[in-house]
Design a protein around this motif. Structure first.
Motif, PDB file in Angstrom:
ATOM      1  N   SER A 183      -3.984  -8.748  -4.598  1.00  0.00           N
ATOM      2  CA  SER A 183      -3.693  -8.641  -3.165  1.00  0.00           C
ATOM      3  C   SER A 183      -2.352  -7.972  -2.932  1.00  0.00           C
ATOM      4  CB  SER A 183      -3.720 -10.021  -2.503  1.00  0.00           C
ATOM      5  OG  SER A 183      -2.741 -10.879  -3.056  1.00  0.00           O
TER       6      SER A 183
ATOM      7  N   ALA B 112      -7.339 -10.283   1.165  1.00  0.00           N
ATOM      8  CA  ALA B 112      -7.221  -9.140   0.252  1.00  0.00           C
ATOM      9  C   ALA B 112      -7.646  -9.514  -1.163  1.00  0.00           C
ATOM     10  CB  ALA B 112      -5.782  -8.619   0.257  1.00  0.00           C
TER      11      ALA B 112
ATOM     12  N   ASN C  81     -12.169  -6.820  -2.164  1.00  0.00           N
ATOM     13  CA  ASN C  81     -11.639  -5.608  -2.787  1.00  0.00           C
ATOM     14  C   ASN C  81     -12.568  -5.160  -3.906  1.00  0.00           C
ATOM     15  OD1 ASN C  81     -10.557  -6.509  -5.603  1.00  0.00           O
ATOM     16  ND2 ASN C  81      -9.795  -8.068  -4.188  1.00  0.00           N
TER      17      ASN C  81
ATOM     18  N   LEU D 184      -9.230  -1.968  -0.848  1.00  0.00           N
ATOM     19  CA  LEU D 184      -9.607  -3.096   0.003  1.00  0.00           C
ATOM     20  C   LEU D 184     -10.974  -2.864   0.630  1.00  0.00           C
ATOM     21  CD1 LEU D 184      -6.098  -3.399   1.640  1.00  0.00           C
ATOM     22  CD2 LEU D 184      -7.116  -5.127   0.144  1.00  0.00           C
TER      23      LEU D 184
END
Length: 566
Positions: free
Chosen positions: A22, A453, A457, A462
């Protein structure tokens, strides 16, 4: 919004300071930028996502009659001194002094302020219950800021507090808040488990947390593989089905065990299973010494011990104290012939040990064939150990597995811990003064952004769920110098905007490869590419979530987009 006019500074390489996915992607896709360790700026894309998260929270809070307000970040130390406000360590506070030498702190929570407001304004039970919340930036002097937005020094948070005349009213609000938070996470599209957590009240008040499963989580969750049961590992009850061996009791004997102290050493030296060893720990409880007995292959859970004994004044006895009480070293302690005034508490598993091994309270010696009740008395059996993977689930359904989790929110019954300390009270129907019964609730908005996030992904970037994406559609013109492509792009841009779609229009003078890489990195739900087939009125449509690609005529785009966005 035309991409040439907004601010999306993408990065090709993975930043060296980013060690979780993330953090890497939010930096690379131009959502955040690091200012200093644990402090970040939210750039335009992140700002849009955060507003959507906040709006979902606001809608669900309003559905349970919670009222929004704003409170100051600067807090008076005099007010904080009235209560710890849930802060166990004052070193977490950012402290400062004004020009008049008055000491202040930056808000870590708002319990003191909100309680003072309600204390001053609410005098009667007729104005209760009341639930107030804010969405604000809070501050914590975090010892180890890391993992990007997961563990920060300056972060966004929803804090809510409810005030009640009695416990029954608080229980109802507790359920409402649990349901509201569950709905928030469902609407956000996050895979979150509701977890039994530590109570913060002096009486062990109930508390739940909302945890997102993640390899980078710093809390361990014990969950059932066949039900919805989940708890922080230190809170998980043990309901193991122990079986008493059908062995004849043997005579106890003392044997020499030179330089053997730990469970592992004794197990190897005597060639026995750790589960046959009775581990004795001496704790100091309210200035008295107590003996705690555990099976050798189990770890004591001090949180359970504190709850079982009803006190937080518990600590392991020092080596010096053990020598004073028992005249031996810690590795030789055993439950046989302890001082008469020493209370002995045992984990349930100890009661099922037959012909076990324990320390002899004499350096270099252990006792063989030790049996509970025959050779030593136990004042009480309790659940005192950490649950283990493979144990039966406490709800009786399935077995326990472990997972790491990120703490995204909490719901806690704090009773009158704060109101009682601050003398915050109201008058009941009989005119008697009673302390407010309170609940405390929170959602970590910055962490939620990171958790999304983490879950959404792929190798290219993303993949925002459509309800949270900063824009609905990424409109990409392959060659902005081509007049046909540019004209169709402009037409599509204005058409889609007229249908209320939020469109990011990539009108930059960049190579197609750069545009496509940025598009995947940013991760908007739909990419519409206008390229060589523009002269035929054909566009390419890609779904970011699945990677599916379609070719649509420009006349059918709005009709075909409608089912996707609902």
């Amino acid at each position: 919004m035309k991409q040439s006019r907004t601010f999306i500074p993408t990065i090709r390489e993975i930043p060296t300071e980013a060690d979780i996915i993330s953090h890497q992607l939010l930096l690379r896709a131009g959502f955040v930028r690091r200012h200093m360790n644990g402090v970040y700026s939210y750039l335009p894309l992140a700002h849009k996502v955060l507003r959507k998260i906040e709006n979902i929270i606001r809608e669900e809070m309003e559905n349970i009659d919670a009222v929004e307000l704003s409170m100051p970040s600067l807090q008076q130390m005099e007010l904080l001194a009235e209560t710890e406000s849930g802060i166990s360590d004052r070193s977490d506070l950012f402290m400062l002094t004004d020009r008049s030498d008055r000491k202040m702190a930056l808000g870590l929570d708002q319990a003191s302020i909100i309680t003072k407001i309600v204390q001053d304004e609410i005098k009667s039970y007729k104005k209760l219950p009341l639930t107030l919340y804010q969405i604000a930036t809070l501050f914590k002097d975090e010892k180890r800021p890391r993992f990007g937005l997961i563990r920060m020094r300056e972060y966004m948070m929803t804090n809510a507090y409810s005030f009640h005349a009695d416990q029954e009213s608080l229980n109802e609000k507790y359920k409402d808040m649990m349901n509201a938070y569950s709905t928030v996470f469902t609407r956000l599209g996050l895979d979150v488990r509701t977890v039994i957590a530590n109570g913060t009240g002096s009486a062990g008040n109930k508390s739940h947390k909302f945890m997102s499963l993640s390899e980078v989580g710093e809390a361990t969750i014990a969950y059932s593989d066949a039900s919805t049961y989940a708890a922080l590992m230190e809170m998980a009850e043990v309901n193991a089905n122990y079986v008493l061996p059908n062995d004849s009791l043997k005579a106890m004997e003392k044997i020499e065990t030179p330089n053997q102290h730990t469970v592992e050493e004794i197990s190897t030296f005597l060639d026995i299973a750790p589960s046959k060893i009775i581990k004795t720990l001496i704790f100091k409880v309210n200035d008295d010494f107590v003996a705690i007995l555990m099976r050798g292959d189990h770890m004591i859970n001090e949180s359970k011990l504190k709850r079982a004994l009803g006190t937080t004044a518990i600590s392991l006895a020092s080596e010096h104290e053990i020598k004073d009480v028992l005249s031996c070293e810690p590795g030789s302690i055993g439950p046989v012939k302890l001082p008469l005034d020493t209370k002995v508490y045992a984990d349930h598993a100890v009661g099922f040990i037959v012909n076990g091994v324990s320390g002899a309270n004499e350096n270099g010696y252990h006792l063989m064939n030790v049996n509970p009740e025959r050779d030593f008395a136990i004042d009480d059996y309790m659940d005192l150990r950490f649950i283990q993977e493979g144990d039966p689930s406490p709800d009786g359904i399935g077995v326990i597995k472990f997972a790491a989790g990120i703490d995204l929110g909490f719901v806690t019954d704090i009773g009158d811990d704060i109101s009682g300390t601050m003398d915050a009270s109201f008058l009941d129907e009989q005119g008697n003064a009673n302390s407010f019964v309170m609940g405390s609730y929170g959602l970590g908005i910055s962490r939620i952004l990171a958790a999304i996030a983490e879950q959404y992904n792929d190798a290219n970037g993303l993949k925002w769920p459509k309800q949270l994406a900063p824009y609905d559609i990424h409109l990409v013109t392959v060659n902005i110098e081509d007049e046909t492509q540019k004209q169709l792009s402009e037409e599509m841009y204005h058409l889609l905007k007229s249908y209320r779609y939020a469109v990011l229009y990539d009108d930059r003078h960049e190579r197609p490869g750069v545009k496509f890489a940025d598009s995947d990195l940013i991760g908007l739900p739909i990419r519409i590419t206008i390229g060589k087939k523009a002269q035929d009125g054909i566009v390419e449509v890609k779904l970011r979530s699945t990677g599916e690609i379609f070719e649509w005529q420009r006349e059918e785009i709005t009709e075909k987009l409608q089912p996707f966005f609902g």
